[in-house]
Design a protein around this motif. Structure first.
Motif, PDB file in Angstrom:
ATOM      1  N   SER A  31       4.346 -11.016   5.441  1.00  0.00           N
ATOM      2  CA  SER A  31       3.364 -11.821   4.725  1.00  0.00           C
ATOM      3  C   SER A  31       2.784 -11.028   3.559  1.00  0.00           C
ATOM      4  CB  SER A  31       2.234 -12.235   5.678  1.00  0.00           C
ATOM      5  OG  SER A  31       1.071 -12.588   4.971  1.00  0.00           O
ATOM      6  N   HIS A  32       2.767 -11.640   2.356  1.00  0.00           N
ATOM      7  CA  HIS A  32       2.169 -10.952   1.207  1.00  0.00           C
ATOM      8  C   HIS A  32       0.722 -10.575   1.496  1.00  0.00           C
ATOM      9  CE1 HIS A  32       5.461 -11.589  -1.599  1.00  0.00           C
ATOM     10  NE2 HIS A  32       5.490 -12.861  -1.279  1.00  0.00           N
ATOM     11  N   PHE A  33      -0.068 -11.535   1.957  1.00  0.00           N
ATOM     12  CA  PHE A  33      -1.493 -11.307   2.156  1.00  0.00           C
ATOM     13  C   PHE A  33      -1.739 -10.209   3.180  1.00  0.00           C
ATOM     14  CE2 PHE A  33      -5.456 -12.284   4.438  1.00  0.00           C
ATOM     15  CZ  PHE A  33      -6.364 -12.150   3.388  1.00  0.00           C
ATOM     16  N   ARG A  34      -1.072 -10.313   4.324  1.00  0.00           N
ATOM     17  CA  ARG A  34      -1.310  -9.320   5.376  1.00  0.00           C
ATOM     18  C   ARG A  34      -0.778  -7.948   4.974  1.00  0.00           C
ATOM     19  NH1 ARG A  34      -4.248  -6.499   8.162  1.00  0.00           N
ATOM     20  NH2 ARG A  34      -3.405  -5.634  10.088  1.00  0.00           N
ATOM     21  N   SER A  35       0.375  -7.913   4.326  1.00  0.00           N
ATOM     22  CA  SER A  35       0.921  -6.630   3.916  1.00  0.00           C
ATOM     23  C   SER A  35       0.003  -5.941   2.917  1.00  0.00           C
ATOM     24  CB  SER A  35       2.313  -6.806   3.315  1.00  0.00           C
ATOM     25  OG  SER A  35       2.900  -5.562   3.042  1.00  0.00           O
ATOM     26  N   ARG A  36      -0.590  -6.702   1.971  1.00  0.00           N
ATOM     27  CA  ARG A  36      -1.527  -6.095   1.027  1.00  0.00           C
ATOM     28  C   ARG A  36      -2.759  -5.585   1.753  1.00  0.00           C
ATOM     29  NH1 ARG A  36       0.704  -3.988  -2.892  1.00  0.00           N
ATOM     30  NH2 ARG A  36      -1.432  -3.304  -3.169  1.00  0.00           N
ATOM     31  N   GLN A  37      -3.225  -6.310   2.766  1.00  0.00           N
ATOM     32  CA  GLN A  37      -4.351  -5.829   3.572  1.00  0.00           C
ATOM     33  C   GLN A  37      -4.025  -4.471   4.194  1.00  0.00           C
ATOM     34  OE1 GLN A  37      -5.059  -9.042   6.416  1.00  0.00           O
ATOM     35  NE2 GLN A  37      -7.113  -9.283   5.567  1.00  0.00           N
TER      36      GLN A  37
END
Length: 298
Positions: A111-117
């Motif tokens: 996931s883009h969002f989770r990976s950036r987190q």
């Protein structure tokens, strides 16, 4: 610069964007080290960035996306760069560019969002944090090259110790070849502009440039001329204090995960630990158990 001085200089930047504000200036302190974080947003295809030219599986997995052998810029007999990254060869030959292979996080999240987190908080994949691993100033310029110009000016004028800039568009699920080549060309042009300006201002020796990205991409190309979300990828660290060369393990194309992602051989938090070592600050609790990479000259 001690930890208190560093936080006084950059503490106002955590989670802030919109350019360097006047109150962010480090008037009370001399910032003797600087860090530029370069986000390759969307998930850069590390395999077509740093190319395993000596592995026949590379072309077997990418019958249309593999960069032609005669176009690859060789670094050694096994590894080369995408031809759009030609401007970086000056830093490579000057031993100021370190290429760290196999970087990612365990149980890589697609996931883009989770990976950036995970990248931004230096957290474990099962852990949710709301803090960032390092305070920074974000610069939203008209182009990536303009962002690099702004970053060089900010560092030269001692406005910030840590600056974050971004290049968008790396989520190349389709028609990747031309899109990725153009993005890497912008990356190389911007980084060389940054390097040239910081050399001219005598600030290159105290600056570390480090890339970040959501994740790597699948080693196997898909049916529409692109790649899907993957796991590990190569990253760049560059600066006048960097011991250039290839670091980390070469990609193992015969050991892909179930999503055709490259195996992770180096935890991304070792890059964070290296950045903290460069800045001379104690790493946060989420990073302190990871050793810096031995690629800084002092």
């Amino acid at each position: 610069m001690n930890r208190r001085q560093f936080l006084c200089t950059t503490g106002a930047f955590a989670g802030w964007s919109g350019g360097v504000a006047c109150q962010a200036r480090a008037e009370a302190y001399t910032v003797d080290r600087a860090l530029v974080l370069v986000d390759l947003n969307g998930g850069n295809d590390g395999l077509n960035t740093v190319i395993p030219i000596g592995d026949p599986l590379y072309r077997a997995l990418r019958p249309t996306l593999a960069v032609p052998h005669d176009q690859v810029l060789p670094l050694d007999e096994r590894t080369g760069l995408h031809p759009s990254l030609g401007p970086l060869l000056g830093a490579w030959r000057g031993q100021e560019l370190a290429i760290v292979q196999g970087v990612g996080h365990d149980a890589g999240n697609r996931s883009h969002f989770r990976s950036r987190q995970i990248w931004d908080t230096a957290s474990d994949t099962h852990e949710y944090r709301d803090d960032t691993w390092l305070a920074h100033a974000s610069l939203p310029a008209a182009s990536f090259v303009a962002s690099c110009t702004d970053a060089a000016r900010s560092i030269a004028q001692h406005e910030a110790a840590v600056v974050r800039i971004a290049l968008h568009g790396f989520d190349t699920h389709e028609n990747q070849a031309l899109r990725h080549a153009a993005l890497l060309g912008q990356l190389a042009q911007g980084l060389m502009m940054l390097r040239a300006r910081l050399i001219a201002s005598d600030d290159w020796h105290r600056t570390l440039v480090m890339t970040n990205s959501d994740f790597g991409r699948s080693a196997r190309e898909n049916a529409v001329g692109g790649t899907d979300h993957g796991a590990a990828a190569a990253h760049f660290l560059m600066g006048g204090n960097v011991r250039g060369g290839l670091w980390g393990a070469a990609p193992r194309l015969n050991a892909l995960d179930t999503g055709d992602g490259l195996p992770v051989s180096l935890d991304f938090r070792q890059l964070h630990a290296t950045a903290c070592a460069h800045l001379g600050v104690a790493p946060p609790s989420s990073v302190e158990r990871f050793a810096p990479l031995p690629l800084l000259r002092v």
